[in-house]
Each structure stands twice: as C-alpha cells, then as structure tokens.
Design an enzyme around this catalytic site. Structure first.
Site, PDB file in Angstrom:
ATOM      1  N   HIS A  17      12.049  -7.451  33.871  1.00  0.00           N
ATOM      2  CA  HIS A  17      13.238  -8.254  33.556  1.00  0.00           C
ATOM      3  C   HIS A  17      14.510  -7.606  34.114  1.00  0.00           C
ATOM      4  CE1 HIS A  17      10.728 -10.414  30.602  1.00  0.00           C
ATOM      5  NE2 HIS A  17      11.708 -11.300  30.469  1.00  0.00           N
ATOM      6  N   GLY A  18      14.445  -6.351  34.518  1.00  0.00           N
ATOM      7  CA  GLY A  18      15.634  -5.664  35.038  1.00  0.00           C
ATOM      8  C   GLY A  18      16.750  -5.628  33.999  1.00  0.00           C
ATOM      9  N   GLU A  74       0.110   3.337  10.142  1.00  0.00           N
ATOM     10  CA  GLU A  74      -1.356   3.349   9.913  1.00  0.00           C
ATOM     11  C   GLU A  74      -2.016   4.477  10.713  1.00  0.00           C
ATOM     12  OE1 GLU A  74      -3.454  -0.157   9.104  1.00  0.00           O
ATOM     13  OE2 GLU A  74      -1.683  -1.256   8.444  1.00  0.00           O
ATOM     14  N   PHE A 120       0.863  -1.189   0.000  1.00  0.00           N
ATOM     15  CA  PHE A 120       0.000   0.000   0.000  1.00  0.00           C
ATOM     16  C   PHE A 120       0.889   1.225   0.000  1.00  0.00           C
ATOM     17  CE2 PHE A 120      -2.557   2.996   2.732  1.00  0.00           C
ATOM     18  CZ  PHE A 120      -3.753   3.009   2.029  1.00  0.00           C
ATOM     19  N   THR A 159       2.166   6.981   1.738  1.00  0.00           N
ATOM     20  CA  THR A 159       3.133   7.929   2.304  1.00  0.00           C
ATOM     21  C   THR A 159       4.194   8.350   1.287  1.00  0.00           C
ATOM     22  OG1 THR A 159       2.788   6.957   4.460  1.00  0.00           O
ATOM     23  CG2 THR A 159       4.835   8.165   4.179  1.00  0.00           C
ATOM     24  N   GLN A 211      11.163  -3.565  32.453  1.00  0.00           N
ATOM     25  CA  GLN A 211      11.453  -3.199  33.842  1.00  0.00           C
ATOM     26  C   GLN A 211      11.438  -4.430  34.748  1.00  0.00           C
ATOM     27  OE1 GLN A 211      12.353  -0.204  34.192  1.00  0.00           O
ATOM     28  NE2 GLN A 211      12.576  -0.022  36.405  1.00  0.00           N
ATOM     29  N   ILE A 227       7.445   1.967   2.413  1.00  0.00           N
ATOM     30  CA  ILE A 227       6.355   1.105   1.952  1.00  0.00           C
ATOM     31  C   ILE A 227       6.614  -0.345   2.381  1.00  0.00           C
ATOM     32  CG2 ILE A 227       5.023   0.348  -0.070  1.00  0.00           C
ATOM     33  CD1 ILE A 227       4.829   3.431   0.766  1.00  0.00           C
ATOM     34  N   GLN A 250      -1.354  10.698  17.440  1.00  0.00           N
ATOM     35  CA  GLN A 250      -1.888  12.061  17.334  1.00  0.00           C
ATOM     36  C   GLN A 250      -2.929  12.153  16.216  1.00  0.00           C
ATOM     37  OE1 GLN A 250       1.380  11.184  17.793  1.00  0.00           O
ATOM     38  NE2 GLN A 250       1.258  11.786  19.945  1.00  0.00           N
ATOM     39  N   GLY A 259       7.359  13.930   1.478  1.00  0.00           N
ATOM     40  CA  GLY A 259       6.802  15.184   2.010  1.00  0.00           C
ATOM     41  C   GLY A 259       5.389  15.051   2.539  1.00  0.00           C
TER      42      GLY A 259
HETATM   43  N1  COS Z   1     -14.014   6.811   5.369  1.00  0.00           N
HETATM   44  C1  COS Z   1     -14.497   7.354   4.245  1.00  0.00           C
HETATM   45  N2  COS Z   1     -14.226   8.625   3.839  1.00  0.00           N
HETATM   46  C2  COS Z   1     -13.402   9.346   4.637  1.00  0.00           C
HETATM   47  C3  COS Z   1     -12.875   8.852   5.833  1.00  0.00           C
HETATM   48  C4  COS Z   1     -13.204   7.519   6.194  1.00  0.00           C
HETATM   49  N3  COS Z   1     -12.723   6.982   7.313  1.00  0.00           N
HETATM   50  N4  COS Z   1     -12.090   9.783   6.398  1.00  0.00           N
HETATM   51  C5  COS Z   1     -12.148  10.863   5.607  1.00  0.00           C
HETATM   52  N5  COS Z   1     -12.947  10.580   4.534  1.00  0.00           N
HETATM   53  C6  COS Z   1     -13.304  11.505   3.435  1.00  0.00           C
HETATM   54  C7  COS Z   1     -13.918  12.765   4.027  1.00  0.00           C
HETATM   55  O1  COS Z   1     -15.311  12.599   4.221  1.00  0.00           O
HETATM   56  C8  COS Z   1     -13.610  13.793   2.971  1.00  0.00           C
HETATM   57  O2  COS Z   1     -14.536  13.666   1.901  1.00  0.00           O
HETATM   58  P1  COS Z   1     -15.437  14.947   1.447  1.00  0.00           P
HETATM   59  O3  COS Z   1     -14.429  15.978   1.028  1.00  0.00           O
HETATM   60  O4  COS Z   1     -16.265  14.413   0.325  1.00  0.00           O
HETATM   61  O5  COS Z   1     -16.194  15.361   2.656  1.00  0.00           O
HETATM   62  C9  COS Z   1     -12.245  13.347   2.430  1.00  0.00           C
HETATM   63  O6  COS Z   1     -12.126  11.957   2.761  1.00  0.00           O
HETATM   64  C10 COS Z   1     -11.117  14.123   3.028  1.00  0.00           C
HETATM   65  O7  COS Z   1     -11.157  13.944   4.436  1.00  0.00           O
HETATM   66  P2  COS Z   1     -10.631  15.060   5.421  1.00  0.00           P
HETATM   67  O8  COS Z   1     -11.171  16.377   5.020  1.00  0.00           O
HETATM   68  O9  COS Z   1     -10.894  14.591   6.814  1.00  0.00           O
HETATM   69  O10 COS Z   1      -9.043  15.026   5.095  1.00  0.00           O
HETATM   70  P3  COS Z   1      -7.863  15.739   5.855  1.00  0.00           P
HETATM   71  O11 COS Z   1      -6.793  15.934   4.871  1.00  0.00           O
HETATM   72  O12 COS Z   1      -8.346  16.938   6.600  1.00  0.00           O
HETATM   73  O13 COS Z   1      -7.401  14.715   7.005  1.00  0.00           O
HETATM   74  C11 COS Z   1      -6.531  12.644   7.935  1.00  0.00           C
HETATM   75  C12 COS Z   1      -7.427  13.368   6.912  1.00  0.00           C
HETATM   76  C13 COS Z   1      -5.560  13.531   8.668  1.00  0.00           C
HETATM   77  C14 COS Z   1      -7.444  11.950   8.912  1.00  0.00           C
HETATM   78  C15 COS Z   1      -5.793  11.640   7.026  1.00  0.00           C
HETATM   79  O14 COS Z   1      -4.908  12.328   6.183  1.00  0.00           O
HETATM   80  C16 COS Z   1      -5.044  10.583   7.776  1.00  0.00           C
HETATM   81  O15 COS Z   1      -5.635   9.580   8.209  1.00  0.00           O
HETATM   82  N6  COS Z   1      -3.729  10.750   7.898  1.00  0.00           N
HETATM   83  C17 COS Z   1      -2.888   9.711   8.405  1.00  0.00           C
HETATM   84  C18 COS Z   1      -2.419   8.889   7.256  1.00  0.00           C
HETATM   85  C19 COS Z   1      -1.955   7.567   7.699  1.00  0.00           C
HETATM   86  O16 COS Z   1      -2.591   6.868   8.467  1.00  0.00           O
HETATM   87  N7  COS Z   1      -0.817   7.202   7.163  1.00  0.00           N
HETATM   88  C20 COS Z   1      -0.256   5.936   7.484  1.00  0.00           C
HETATM   89  C21 COS Z   1       0.352   5.433   6.242  1.00  0.00           C
HETATM   90  S1  COS Z   1      -0.414   4.070   5.632  1.00  0.00           S
HETATM   91  S2  COS Z   1       0.476   2.628   6.642  1.00  0.00           S
END
Ligand code: COS
Length: 384
Positions: A339-340, A364, A122, A125, A337, A156, A368, A128
């Site tokens: 296990h020291g 994932e 998948f 990421t 801890q 990845i 935060q 940037g």
């Molecule tokens: N299921 C379905 N749709 C979703 C959703 C979900 N769980 N979460 C968000 N969406 C949709 C929103 O509804 C929005 O759609 P609309 O514009 O039509 O309303 C769209 O996706 C964008 O969502 P949002 O506005 O919340 O996006 P942001 O950029 O503000 O923030 C976060 C999204 C921060 C929550 C997201 O970028 C995130 O999860 N970041 C972490 C990424 C991550 O986990 N990376 C790990 C790498 S993979 S191992």
C-alpha cells in the site's frame, strides 16, 4: 472431521455473508467508538456464534475442531474485535468446563454461554505471572463450604463484559509450581470481585481487557471445576492447546483478508504507467504471502483433524500458533508495504489490521513459549 458437509457449507456461507455484509462495513465504527454495536451483537447471538464449539446437548452447534477452524477462517476476515467477543465463549472461557467440568457445572453454565446470554472469560495471567503461568500467586483458601480468593488477574479479555470468570488460583501454597493450582468459576457480582479500568491497547479496538481483582472473594466450593483441587493448571493447559489452534486459524483468516486488500490495491494503483501488481518485486510479496498462508492453513487443518481423531496435539497446536502468527505478522508488514504511503494512513483497513494482528504473536502463549513447548515435547518424546 466433517460430520455433515451440506450443513457445514450452509453455515460457512452464511458466516461469510455476515462478515462481508454486516461486519466489514462496521469496522471503522467499531475502531472509532471502541464498541461493537448492540444490533450486531444480537445478530451474532441469533447466528449461534457464541456457541459454535459448545456441544449440541448444551445448546451449541457442537462444531468439531476441523469445522471450528473452517468457521474461524471466515470470521477472521474482518476486525479481530468481533471474533474476540465470541472467542472466549467458544474457547478459553468455556473449554475448562467442557473438558474438565462436572455434569452439574456443564448443565448450569454451558447453555447460557452457548446462547450468548453470558460472556465467559479466562483469568490466568497476573501482574507477576505471564509466560511463567505456573508461578501465579492468586490464592484460594478453603473456608467451610466456600473458598476465599485473593489476588489480581491482568489483561483479561472480555472481563468488562463477562458474566463468569474461569479463575486459576493456588489452593495449595505448599506447592509453588503447577501442582497446587485449581480452576474456579466465579460469577460477576460476587462480593469481593471488582474490575480495573479498561486497558488502552495498541489495536483491537472494540475488544476489551482489564484487571480482575479479588479481595476476600467468597466462592462456593461447588464452583471448583471438576470438583477437584490442584488440577487447575492442567485444565488451563488443555484449554490453551485448543485455544492455540483456534487463534492459528484466526491468523490465517486475517492474513487472507490483508492479502486480498493488498492485491486489490496493487491491481488498481498505477505507477510508472502500469498497475504496481505488474512489478515483479510487488509480485514477490504477493506470492510469498500466498504460499505462507497456504502452508499455515494446511497445518491448521491437519492439526484440527488430529485433535478430532483424539490425538494429543500439544506440539502441533504450538507449531501452528508459532508459524501462523508469525506468518500473519509478515503478511501484515508486506500488505502495508504494498500500500506504500497509503498503508500508513487510517483510510485503509491495512493500517488498523497491522496493529490488530500484532497481538497474535503474544497472547495464548508468545512465539517463544510455543518454541519452548515444541522443543520440550520433542526431547520428552525422544527419551521414551
Ligand atoms: N495438557 C495437559 N497437561 C499439561 C500440558 C498440556 N498441554 N502442558 C503441561 N501439562 C502438565 C504437565 O504434564 C505437568 O504435569 P505433571 O507435573 O503431572 O507432569 C504440569 O502440567 C506442569 O507442566 P510443566 O512442568 O510443563 O510447567 P512449566 O511451568 O514448566 O511450563 C508452560 C509450562 C511454560 C508451557 C506454561 O506455563 C505456558 O503455556 N505458559 C504460557 C501461558 C500462556 O499461554 N498464557 C497466555 C495467557 S492465557 S490468554
């Protein structure tokens, strides 16, 4: 939702035996060689582990979410590297296709993923763009019946082993945020696709990550997931809702393993003339860990049942990921801890687990990001 308790019990028993008899004894070898022995990978294929959550019609075991987390509790009682190899086929690597793929895409790829013939990964990421996933800059520009992909994906998981990559790329540069992103299946060997060198990680030896680089990589237009542009970010978020529940279950299993090791050590190790398990300050660490694992396990099972019940579990999945991964970190710390000094040397598994489980609070979606998702959903729901 348990469909058939008897069949599930047989599966969980055989998983538990496989973990105990085959995987735990191979942990040190995997940590030292940074490779999972091929014979073990073959056994994982035979046990159907690559297709646990792929629907039966495509050759998987079709586990429900509740069944899957029960299986994950067992698989996680050994080095997370073993889980990582099968994790992307069952989770983030295949779910984009399962949730949003066309019938044709599902029929073509899912049987190969379920059997373990192909490994999926998948690619969201980028250098940037991590937590702010919607800011990704990889582009996919339509050119006749192909898309031309350019960009770099970072950290990845299973990329070095993967036969296919689920790649999120911007098809619509006019839209800077989530709206202009599409998801593609890109096959290994496609000209223009190359891999960076394998990352040197803090832990999880045997599980590999690296950069995936696209330079004018031409992908058939039919490989856009679901046949639709600009909905790839939502696909990725739906995939992560499920992935976060799975990782939460893994945190519970890993914490159980570390606590078992710590308990055994505390009962054997004598100081001041008695086993250290008799001391109340050690007992407090054991008891707090037990209670927190129980809480996380209950949360994960509840959220999994809700997902099987077709409820939106975005908030619950983030609550589970937040609590279970932080809990796992606390249990790791207490286990060292207890296990020291022995917990700081690599003769004991807990030293390795301490490093391995650190990732759970990061990938994932960091702790935060889970807090942010939970609070945002609360505010949205209160405004309805
Ligand atoms: N299921 C379905 N749709 C979703 C959703 C979900 N769980 N979460 C968000 N969406 C949709 C929103 O509804 C929005 O759609 P609309 O514009 O039509 O309303 C769209 O996706 C964008 O969502 P949002 O506005 O919340 O996006 P942001 O950029 O503000 O923030 C976060 C999204 C921060 C929550 C997201 O970028 C995130 O999860 N970041 C972490 C990424 C991550 O986990 N990376 C790990 C790498 S993979 S191992």
């Amino acid at each position: 939702m348990i469909r058939d308790q008897e069949t599930l019990s047989i599966l969980l028993d055989s998983l538990s035996r496989f973990v105990r008899e085959r995987l735990v004894p191979a942990e040190n070898e995997v940590a030292e060689t940074d490779e999972i022995p091929a014979a073990i990978v073959d056994e994982m294929r035979e046990l159907g582990l690559f297709g646990l959550s792929i629907p039966e019609e495509y050759g998987g075991l079709g586990l429900t979410m509740e069944e899957e987390v029960l299986a994950a509790f067992e698989i996680a009682k050994t080095s997370p590297a073993f889980r990582s190899l099968i994790g992307t086929n069952n989770g983030i690597g295949s779910q984009g296709l399962i949730i949003d793929g066309t019938d044709e895409q599902k029929h073509y790829y899912l049987p190969k993923l379920a059997s373990g013939e192909l490994i999926a990964s998948f690619a969201l990421t980028e250098p940037g763009s991590g937590s702010d996933a919607a800011s990704l800059r990889t582009t996919a520009v339509r050119d006749g019946d192909h898309y031309v992909i350019n960009g770099t994906k970072r950290f990845i998981t299973n990329a070095p082993e993967a036969g296919i990559y689920t790649v999120m790329a911007r098809t619509n540069p006019e839209i800077k945020g989530a709206g202009g992103i599409s998801a593609f299946i890109v096959e290994k060997g496609t000209p223009g696709l190359s891999l960076g060198k394998i990352d040197k990680k803090m832990g999880q030896k045997g599980a590999h990550t690296c950069d995936v680089i696209f330079e004018n990589c031409r992908v058939p237009a039919s490989n856009i997931i679901g046949g639709k542009e600009d909905v790839g970010f939502k696909t990725a978020m739906k995939v992560l809702d499920k992935g976060r529940l799975h990782i939460s279950a893994i945190c519970v299993g890993a914490a159980e393993r570390m606590l078992d090791d710590a308990l055994r050590y505390a009962m054997e190790r004598k100081q001041f003339g008695q086993p250290i398990a008799e001391f109340q300050l050690v007992q407090a660490m054991l008891a707090d860990s037990r209670a927190e694992i129980y809480a996380a396990r209950s949360m994960v099972l509840d959220a999994a049942r809700r997902r099987d019940d077709k409820q939106d579990v975005s908030t619950e999945a983030s609550c589970c990921k937040l609590f279970a991964s932080e809990m796992c970190g606390r249990v790791a710390d207490r286990a060292v801890q207890i296990h020291g000094g022995a917990g700081y040397v690599s003769e004991y598994a807990v030293e390795r687990f301490y490093r391995d489980v650190r990732l759970f609070r990061i990938y994932e979606g960091t702790t935060q990001i889970q807090q942010l998702v939970i609070a945002r959903n609360m505010i949205r729901d209160a405004g309805r």
